[in-house]
Every structure is written in structure tokens, then in C-alpha cells.
Design a protein around this motif. Structure first.
Motif, short mmCIF file in Angstrom:
data_model
loop_
_atom_site.label_atom_id
_atom_site.label_comp_id
_atom_site.label_asym_id
_atom_site.label_seq_id
_atom_site.Cartn_x
_atom_site.Cartn_y
_atom_site.Cartn_z
N UNK A 153 0.74 -1.11 0.08
CA UNK A 153 0.06 0.03 0.16
C UNK A 153 0.64 1.33 -0.13
N UNK A 154 0.58 2.05 -1.11
CA UNK A 154 1.39 3.55 -1.24
C UNK A 154 0.40 4.55 -0.86
N UNK A 155 -0.75 4.41 -1.14
CA UNK A 155 -1.80 5.74 -0.62
C UNK A 155 -3.12 5.03 -0.10
N UNK A 156 -3.86 5.77 0.71
CA UNK A 156 -5.09 5.54 1.17
C UNK A 156 -5.85 6.86 1.07
N UNK A 157 -7.04 6.97 0.34
CA UNK A 157 -7.81 8.06 0.09
C UNK A 157 -8.89 7.82 0.77
N UNK A 188 -4.49 10.38 1.82
CA UNK A 188 -5.14 11.88 0.92
C UNK A 188 -6.68 12.02 1.54
N UNK A 189 -6.73 13.01 2.37
CA UNK A 189 -7.81 13.40 2.74
C UNK A 189 -8.69 14.62 1.78
N UNK A 190 -9.48 14.07 0.91
CA UNK A 190 -10.19 14.79 -0.16
C UNK A 190 -11.56 15.58 0.40
N UNK A 191 -11.09 16.72 0.60
CA UNK A 191 -12.21 17.49 0.98
C UNK A 191 -12.72 18.44 0.14
N UNK A 218 -2.23 14.39 3.56
CA UNK A 218 -2.05 15.68 2.60
C UNK A 218 -3.55 15.90 2.41
N UNK A 219 -4.16 17.28 2.56
CA UNK A 219 -5.42 17.42 2.43
C UNK A 219 -5.78 18.09 1.21
N UNK A 220 -6.64 17.69 0.43
CA UNK A 220 -7.15 18.30 -0.97
C UNK A 220 -8.16 19.13 -0.65
N UNK A 233 -11.02 25.57 -13.11
CA UNK A 233 -10.04 24.53 -12.81
C UNK A 233 -8.86 24.85 -11.78
N UNK A 234 -9.15 24.84 -10.66
CA UNK A 234 -8.04 25.38 -9.76
C UNK A 234 -8.31 24.78 -8.47
N UNK A 235 -7.34 23.94 -7.87
CA UNK A 235 -7.60 23.25 -6.79
C UNK A 235 -6.31 23.34 -5.85
N UNK A 236 -6.19 22.83 -4.61
CA UNK A 236 -5.07 23.07 -3.89
C UNK A 236 -4.76 21.88 -2.95
N UNK A 237 -3.52 21.49 -2.64
CA UNK A 237 -3.11 20.63 -1.55
C UNK A 237 -2.31 21.43 -0.32
N UNK A 238 -2.57 20.94 0.80
CA UNK A 238 -1.99 21.33 1.99
C UNK A 238 -1.16 19.98 2.47
#
Length: 374
Positions: A153-157, A188-191, A218-220, A233-238
Motif C-alpha cells: 500500500x502506498x496511498x489511502x484516499x 489523502x483527505x479529499x475535502x 495531505x489535504x485536498x 479548474x483550480x484546486x490546492x493541496x496542503x
């Protein structure tokens, strides 16, 4: 596309077999488009003026890092500027993160059903997509997701509120989950819909970052939904600067346009007015969800700008009834229908069609509340 027999070049078999992303259907002039979770309000005049002014310089490349927007968001959230990354929508950043971390033999875990882009992001990276079923009330089963983690496992969304079903993950649930995830696995927390959330128990990615306990999170977030900039089309990651450096390395250069950055900055300037609109949409959502439940649908918790009808095997037939009435919704065959919260004028029509549709379901259908069918 199901095979590569008619492709004139060599294409990876798993790509040839992968269906392309399908957006919600467009609507004609006499229909309500409730298929793409868009903000139904027109852009604010100040935002439009800023975009129009920036368009006079389209012969020049944009700032590759969207530096002014990064700085503004860093100040907003109390982060270093390198802990902010801007992309052409939050999904593009998710793609960058998956490609930076995952390849053949690796695994990407996510709940299902959730955002339909998740499976193909894993496959495009060459990784295996691991789907963990939602609970019976259409929520993330975080215990099962933690149990699904392996050394591959490398990523959990984690998607909260979950698109397309609507429920949140609570802060307590996420904190307990993050403790179970190995520190070298990216969470990855997709918000994308966080601004619409009214449940005080909901997870808040910025709270996680400020606590600095989980540098692998990482928060999206995005300007497409609440801020009404879906067409730009503009989003961001923290998150941790070195993780975001990896995303920046895999990104397509210059993909965030100057008008998109300018519009996002102007939207932050007009945030209070925009959030008044968000509150109106959230109130409308609650009325729609309540009306659907009163009509007999077993609608799960709704915390985004959409509601979920669990139509299961009847999904396509129910969606056709909405379509026939000039309501373009988003069916997911075999699972259910996502209805975006649109114009106020659409509400009464949505509830009327839904009330008839639930009565037409087969007796004992699991999407209907007991005792409502006739």
C-alpha cells in the motif's frame, strides 16, 4: 474501450480496458443540470471583472507555481508557502500524488462507491486499485480500510463528505484511523466539499495539519464547488513540503492558468459573500434530503452539495424519469443516483419526480423506507 485490437499503436492493456472519465451530462435550455455538483449561482461581478482583466495577457505564460495564490493560502492556514501546492483542480493534484508514490506492484486503497476518478488514477499509475465497500449507511468503513493495508500500500484516499453518497468522516474517526496507518503510507483527505459541511463532528484537514501529528496526511480542497470556479479548474493541496515537492515534480508545467489564479484570489476577497451562497445551498440541500425521506427514500446523511438516492438495480429507470422531466441527474448503474443541489426552482420538481419514482420501486426495495410503497 475494452481492448486494444483497433488501436494503431501499442497501448498498455489495462489502459485500453479502462473507460474514460465521464462527466455529468450537459443540460438543454429547458432543463436543470443537476449532474455535476456545480454551484448554481452565477459568478460574482468582482470575480468576473478580475478574470476579464487578466485575459488581456493571454499571450504570456502564467506563473508556474501560482505564487500569489500559494502565498495567500499559506497565510490563511498558517503554513509555510512550500506546504501549499496549486493544481488544475484538486483531482489533478491527486493524480500527481498517486504517480509520485505508486507504480506496478503497489496498491491504492479507497472506499467504494466514492469519486469515480479514483480507480483510473491508480490504474494509470500502473498500481492496483483496492476498493473497500462502504458501510450499509453509505459511510467509509475506516476499520476495514485500515485492515486492507499491506506492505504494498502506498496511498489511502479518504473522501469527506463522500462523493457521491454524502456522509462525512468524523474527526474522531479519522484521528483513530490515522493512528493505524503506517507513517510511510500517504493518506489523502479529499475535502472537495468541505465548505458545505454543517456537522460540527466532521473531520477538518486543517486541524490535522496544525496539530502536526501526521506528516503523511495531505489535504485536498478546491475552488470548483463552493467558490463556483468549476470552469477555470483550480484546486490546492496542503501538507508536508517534501510530499508536495514530489507532486510538483510529476505535474504538467504551467497547467494552472493566470485567469484561474486571479479568479481564486478574487474569490477569497469575496469569501463572505460567497459563503452566504454556500449557506443557502446547504439549507436547500437539507430541505431536499428531508423531502426525499418524507417521500419514502432512504437517503443517507447529506453534507456536500448533493443528495444520494440508493436506487440500486432500478437506477437507470429512475434516472430516466428525472431526465424525462427535464432534470439531468447523475446515475451510477446498479448503485444509485446523485442529485446536485441546483436552482431553487428545481427543488419542487425534484421532489415530485422522486415521490413518484419511489412508489414505482419493486416491493421491498432496499432504497425505500419501510411502509411507503403502494
Amino acid at each position: 474501450m475494452t481492448d486494444d485490437s483497433d488501436i494503431p499503436i501499442r497501448v498498455r492493456p489495462e489502459i485500453a480496458a479502462l473507460p474514460a472519465y465521464k462527466q455529468g451530462r450537459q443540460a438543454g435550455a429547458d432543463a436543470f443540470k443537476l449532474s455535476s455538483n456545480e454551484n448554481p449561482f452565477d459568478p460574482l461581478p468582482g470575480v468576473l471583472e478580475a478574470v476579464q482583466a487578466s485575459a488581456t495577457a493571454v499571450n504570456r505564460y502564467p506563473d508556474a507555481s501560482a505564487g500569489r495564490l500559494r502565498q495567500r493560502l499559506a497565510e490563511r492556514y498558517g503554513l509555510d508557502v512550500d506546504a501549499v501546492h496549486i493544481g488544475a483542480g484538486s483531482v489533478s493534484i491527486l493524480a500527481q500524488l498517486v504517480q509520485a508514490t505508486s507504480g506496478p506492484g503497489d496498491e491504492v486503497i479507497y472506499a467504494w462507491r466514492s469519486f469515480e476518478a479514483y480507480p483510473w488514477l491508480a490504474v494509470v499509475a500502473g498500481a492496483s486499485a483496492v476498493q473497500v465497500p462502504l458501510t450499509d449507511d453509505y459511510r467509509h468503513d475506516l476499520d476495514a480500510m485500515a485492515a486492507a493495508i499491506t506492505d504494498r500500500t502506498r496511498v489511502v484516499i479518504v473522501c469527506s463528505p463522500n462523493n457521491p453518497t454524502g456522509p462525512i468522516v468524523t474527526q474522531d474517526e479519522f484521528d483513530a484511523f490515522a493512528q493505524k496507518v503506517p507513517s510511510n503510507v500517504l493518506i489523502v483527505l479529499d475535502e472537495a466539499y468541505s465548505e458545505f459541511v454543517t456537522d460540527p463532528a466532521a473531520v477538518d484537514g486543517t486541524r490535522i495539519l496544525s496539530a502536526r501529528r501526521h506528516p503523511n496526511v495531505v489535504v485536498l480542497r478546491t475552488f470548483s464547488k463552493a467558490f463556483g470556479l468549476a470552469g477555470l479548474r483550480v484546486g490546492y493541496a496542503l501538507g508536508h513540503a517534501r510530499i508536495l515537492d514530489a507532486a510538483r515534480t510529476t505535474s504538467i508545467p504551467l497547467s494552472v492558468t493566470a485567469p484561474a489564479e486571479v479568479a481564486a484570489l478574487a474569490s477569497l476577497d469575496a469569501e463572505e459573500e460567497l459563503l452566504e451562497r454556500v449557506r443557502a445551498i446547504a439549507e436547500r440541500r437539507d430541505r431536499v434530503a428531508s423531502g426525499l425521506r418524507d417521500a419514502g427514500w432512504d437517503v443517507p446523511e447529506a453534507q456536500g452539495n448533493f443528495v444520494w438516492l440508493p436506487a440500486h438495480d432500478e437506477t437507470l429507470a429512475v434516472a430516466q424519469a428525472f431526465d424525462d422531466a427535464g432534470l439531468i441527474v447523475r446515475p451510477f448503474a446498479g448503485d444509485g443516483i446523485r442529485i446536485s443541489i441546483g436552482e431553487e426552482e428545481s427543488v419542487e420538481k425534484v421532489l415530485a419526480i422522486a415521490a413518484q419514482a419511489v412508489r414505482d420501486l419493486p416491493s421491498g426495495h432496499r432504497g425505500a423506507r419501510a411502509g411507503v410503497q403502494s
